[in-house]
Design an enzyme around this catalytic site. Structure first.
Site, short mmCIF file in Angstrom:
data_model
loop_
_atom_site.label_atom_id
_atom_site.label_comp_id
_atom_site.label_asym_id
_atom_site.label_seq_id
_atom_site.Cartn_x
_atom_site.Cartn_y
_atom_site.Cartn_z
N ARG A 20 46.04 55.01 37.58
CA ARG A 20 46.68 56.31 37.46
C ARG A 20 45.71 57.48 37.56
O ARG A 20 46.12 58.63 37.44
CB ARG A 20 47.44 56.39 36.11
CG ARG A 20 48.69 55.56 36.03
CD ARG A 20 49.79 56.12 36.90
NE ARG A 20 50.27 57.40 36.45
CZ ARG A 20 51.27 57.59 35.58
NH1 ARG A 20 51.89 56.52 35.07
NH2 ARG A 20 51.64 58.79 35.22
N HIS A 45 31.58 43.90 35.38
CA HIS A 45 31.25 43.32 36.69
C HIS A 45 31.62 44.36 37.75
O HIS A 45 32.70 44.30 38.34
CB HIS A 45 32.03 42.03 36.90
CG HIS A 45 31.65 41.27 38.13
ND1 HIS A 45 31.67 39.90 38.20
CD2 HIS A 45 31.24 41.69 39.36
CE1 HIS A 45 31.28 39.50 39.40
NE2 HIS A 45 31.03 40.58 40.14
N ARG A 47 31.89 46.16 41.28
CA ARG A 47 31.90 45.73 42.68
C ARG A 47 31.76 46.95 43.58
O ARG A 47 32.05 48.07 43.16
CB ARG A 47 33.17 44.94 42.97
CG ARG A 47 33.15 43.54 42.33
CD ARG A 47 34.37 42.72 42.75
NE ARG A 47 34.17 41.31 42.47
CZ ARG A 47 34.48 40.70 41.33
NH1 ARG A 47 34.98 41.40 40.33
NH2 ARG A 47 34.26 39.41 41.16
N GLU A 72 27.20 41.88 35.16
CA GLU A 72 27.21 40.79 36.13
C GLU A 72 27.64 41.30 37.49
O GLU A 72 28.34 42.31 37.61
CB GLU A 72 28.13 39.65 35.66
CG GLU A 72 29.58 40.03 35.48
CD GLU A 72 30.43 38.85 35.01
OE1 GLU A 72 29.90 38.00 34.26
OE2 GLU A 72 31.60 38.78 35.40
N THR A 103 37.89 37.80 43.00
CA THR A 103 37.25 37.35 41.77
C THR A 103 36.23 36.28 42.12
O THR A 103 36.29 35.69 43.21
CB THR A 103 38.29 36.82 40.76
OG1 THR A 103 37.65 36.55 39.51
CG2 THR A 103 38.96 35.55 41.26
N HIS A 193 35.18 32.14 32.92
CA HIS A 193 36.20 32.16 33.96
C HIS A 193 37.38 31.27 33.53
O HIS A 193 37.26 30.06 33.47
CB HIS A 193 35.68 31.70 35.32
CG HIS A 193 36.48 32.30 36.45
ND1 HIS A 193 36.13 33.48 37.08
CD2 HIS A 193 37.65 31.91 37.02
CE1 HIS A 193 37.01 33.78 38.01
NE2 HIS A 193 37.96 32.83 37.99
#
Length: 240
Positions: A20, A45, A47, A72, A103, A193
């Protein structure tokens, strides 16, 4: 006290915020609340497309959080390496993500990537950052991880989670073997995970030397029903 520490991955909080625009929910506040509710670490993490964690978030979090900070990501991206060295977290976890990957879905081949991993790990260790590398539960990969110079491995637990309901003993066996080899070689063990409230306790009880789990998606999903504080307490209870 828990045998293994719980590091909460807050990527999904950033996803919600970004959907949003603005700053609701406030990522830094959520991280501080996770700490207040008992989490022993915060994981992010980032990206390249910044679809959840933004690079600026890392700088903002570094200034505020008091527990262990774990960044990470894909160390083959120059921007990620700079981000880590700028912020000097307690730990960096190296993940072999491809560009645009939704992922993480596999660990490092520590044999084929031995020279590269030695070089990049030494760079982070020179900055006094503890290094963990994401690997599959394979004894050969653990053995080769030792000569990269890494401090820890993070066992990729999707396969365990998928098999857990059908054959719990078969699901855990590769992780026990990998952990025994890591312990023998003096490598610390993390895991992450698809660990959740159903499968975490058994994993923690059967993997010797487990030091830390990083959990995000399942924990944040549970918090929608249980509340964040209650959820973190339940995850910590599974680790006792």
């Amino acid at each position: 006290m828990s045998k293994a520490k719980l590091s909460v991955n807050i990527n999904k909080i950033a996803t919600l915020r970004n959907s949003r625009g603005g700053n609701n929910p406030d990522l830094v506040k959520v991280a501080l609340d996770c700490e207040r509710f008992g989490a022993q670490g915060i994981t992010v993490h980032p990206r390249p497309d910044e679809r959840h964690i933004r690079y600026q978030d890392v700088y903002d979090l570094k200034e505020k959080i008091k527990t262990e900070f774990n960044i990470e990501g894909n160390c083959q991206e120059h921007k990620f390496v700079k981000l880590v060295l700028d912020n000097l977290p307690a730990q960096v976890t190296l993940v072999p993500d491809a560009l645009g990957q939704i992922t993480s879905n596999h660990g490092w081949d520590t044999i084929k990537n031995q020279n590269y991993l030695q070089d990049i790990i030494s760079k982070f260790k020179e900055a006094n950052i503890r290094v963990s590398i994401f690997i599959d539960p394979n004894v050969e990969m653990v053995e080769a991880a030792k000569t990269t110079g890494t401090d820890r491995i993070e066992l990729y637990t999707e396969a365990y989670a998928k098999q857990f309901e059908n054959n719990i003993e078969k699901a855990i066996l590769p992780y026990i073997a990998a952990a025994h080899k890591a312990n023998e070689l003096g490598i610390g063990i993390n895991a992450g995970h698809d660990l959740d409230l159903h499968n975490l306790k058994y994993f923690a009880e059967h993997v010797p030397g487990l030091l830390e789990v990083s959990i995000g998606h399942a924990l944040i999903s549970d918090a929608l029903y249980l509340g964040l504080e209650n959820t973190i307490q339940r995850y910590l209870y599974q680790l006792k």
